[in-house]
Design an enzyme around this catalytic site. Structure first.
Site, PDB file in Angstrom:
ATOM      1  N   HIS A 123      45.430  33.197  84.261  1.00 36.63           N
ATOM      2  CA  HIS A 123      46.619  35.057  84.578  1.00 36.63           C
ATOM      3  C   HIS A 123      44.876  35.729  83.590  1.00 36.63           C
ATOM      4  O   HIS A 123      44.770  35.413  82.507  1.00 36.63           O
ATOM      5  CB  HIS A 123      47.415  34.482  83.669  1.00 36.63           C
ATOM      6  N   ASP A 135      44.942  35.775  74.586  1.00 33.65           N
ATOM      7  CA  ASP A 135      45.519  35.777  75.883  1.00 33.65           C
ATOM      8  C   ASP A 135      45.580  36.510  77.132  1.00 33.65           C
ATOM      9  O   ASP A 135      46.249  37.863  77.335  1.00 33.65           O
ATOM     10  CB  ASP A 135      47.446  35.558  75.070  1.00 33.65           C
ATOM     11  N   GLU A 169      51.523  38.029  84.450  1.00 32.11           N
ATOM     12  CA  GLU A 169      51.906  36.452  84.414  1.00 32.11           C
ATOM     13  C   GLU A 169      52.820  37.009  83.675  1.00 32.11           C
ATOM     14  O   GLU A 169      53.736  35.987  83.204  1.00 32.11           O
ATOM     15  CB  GLU A 169      50.945  35.521  84.154  1.00 32.11           C
ATOM     16  N   GLU A 170      52.391  37.558  82.360  1.00 33.89           N
ATOM     17  CA  GLU A 170      52.789  38.112  81.057  1.00 33.89           C
ATOM     18  C   GLU A 170      54.703  38.632  81.603  1.00 33.89           C
ATOM     19  O   GLU A 170      55.401  39.056  80.776  1.00 33.89           O
ATOM     20  CB  GLU A 170      52.437  39.312  80.509  1.00 33.89           C
ATOM     21  N   ASP A 198      45.500  28.786  80.168  1.00 29.65           N
ATOM     22  CA  ASP A 198      45.851  29.594  79.748  1.00 29.65           C
ATOM     23  C   ASP A 198      46.099  29.701  78.044  1.00 29.65           C
ATOM     24  O   ASP A 198      46.971  28.724  77.743  1.00 29.65           O
ATOM     25  CB  ASP A 198      47.801  29.810  80.143  1.00 29.65           C
ATOM     26  N   HIS A 285      50.515  37.691  71.721  1.00 36.33           N
ATOM     27  CA  HIS A 285      51.007  39.842  72.069  1.00 36.33           C
ATOM     28  C   HIS A 285      51.146  40.628  70.940  1.00 36.33           C
ATOM     29  O   HIS A 285      51.977  41.424  71.187  1.00 36.33           O
ATOM     30  CB  HIS A 285      51.963  38.772  72.627  1.00 36.33           C
TER      31      HIS A 285
END
Ligand code: DPN
Ligand code: CA
Ligand code: ZN
Length: 315
Positions: A123, A135, A169-170, A198, A285
């Site tokens: 992603h 990420d 994706e998130e 990922d 994140h």
């Protein structure tokens, strides 16, 4: 026939070939010995150069590369331009999620048996909180550099190769699910493997292999055992990334992962180094998931394992 591989590599090649031949889902694959000799060492400096570009894109676009934001589209345009220049046939697939337009990028390498497609994907979107370099710039850049290595090698695999960069994706694997849902049943049945990447450069890394399709899993394990690096089965994220929509329709899947917000145990620190009692990625994140939030050794090993699997499974 004289093979210019070490005893250990030759033994590993035999294991891989035996596994490929014994496994139904990838039956018909050629013995892996020639692929072992041919798979390239992916230059980690090239992977990091792509990541520097993704960092610059985030910085110039409000600090992120999230779905529906300008930084996402700029990331996609960067990857697409590299692939177009290298001779890939690229397609942008558009969808809508949360009232914003999203995009997947699909890149086909001309040639190979299109009834047996090997796919590798990652992603490309970040969360809104930060630039998303581990990420999932890490997987995106390694898949890109592997695709470029296919082009540099002029690879003529037996199977057809397809690379993918997923949007949103998130937001819950929206782009990859959209792709799978929009495949005809014929095209769905033609995908013999989907490999997912990922988070593969976590700063306090572990070496996790998905335990889904046994042939794919063994291919990655063979690579890491050749390096003398122990692996563990991936348990943190089962069903939490873009392989899930593929797996849900019965496509063989596998992948690599270096860890997110789970904490590294002392047993894991003893075998992999790094810091016990700390997360694999303390910036998961967060705004600090920047170009500084990487372990270059993990990124390098995982990128090389990715290329090894692409070469071996498509041979
Ligand atoms: N799907 C990842 C994310 O983008 O947040 C996190 C993750 C990946 C977690 C793989 C576990 C395993
Ligand atoms: Ca390398
Ligand atoms: Zn994420």
């Amino acid at each position: 026939m004289k093979l210019s591989v070490s005893g250990r590599a030759a033994a590993a090649a035999v294991v891989t070939a035996t596994t490929l031949l014994a496994t139904g889902s990838l039956a018909g694959a050629a013995p892996a010995t020639p692929a072992v000799a041919a798979a390239p060492d992916i230059p980690v400096a090239n992977v990091k150069a792509h990541l520097s570009q993704l960092q610059s894109i985030a910085t110039a676009n409000g600090g992120n590369r999230a779905h529906g934001r300008t930084g996402y589209r700029a990331s996609l345009d960067y990857v697409k331009a590299k692939l177009d220049a290298a001779g890939f046939a690229t397609t942008i697939q558009q969808f809508t999620s949360s009232s914003r337009t999203g995009y997947n990028l699909i890149a086909d390498w001309p040639g190979g048996d299109t009834t047996r497609v090997v796919m590798a994907g990652s992603h490309l979107d970040s969360v809104t909180a930060g630039p998303g370099i581990n990420d999932n710039g890490s997987g995106s850049a390694a898949v890109l550099e592997t695709a470029l290595a296919v082009s540099r090698a002029g690879l003529q695999p037996t199977r057809h190769l397809r690379f993918a960069w997923w949007g949103a994706e998130e937001l819950g694997m929206v782009g990859s699910r959209y792709y799978v849902n929009n495949l005809s049943s014929t095209n769905r049945s033609r995908i013999s493997a989907y490999l997912n990447f990922d988070m593969i450069g976590s700063p306090n890394p572990g070496y996790f292999v998905y335990d889904d399709d046994p042939t794919i899993e063994q291919t990655f394990k063979t690579y890491f055992s050749g390096l003398g690096v122990p692996t563990e089965i991936e348990t943190e994220g089962d069903g939490r990334s873009d392989h899930a929509p593929f797996k849900n329709v019965g496509i063989p899947v596998g992948g690599l992962f270096s860890g997110a917000d789970y904490v590294k145990t002392s047993a894991q620190a003893a075998k992999w180094g790094g810091t016990a009692g700390q997360p694999f990625d303390r910036c998961y994140h967060s705004s600090c998931d920047t170009i500084a939030n990487l372990n270059d050794t993990a990124l390098d090993r995982n990128a090389d394992a990715l290329a090894y699997a692409v070469w071996t499974l498509s041979s």
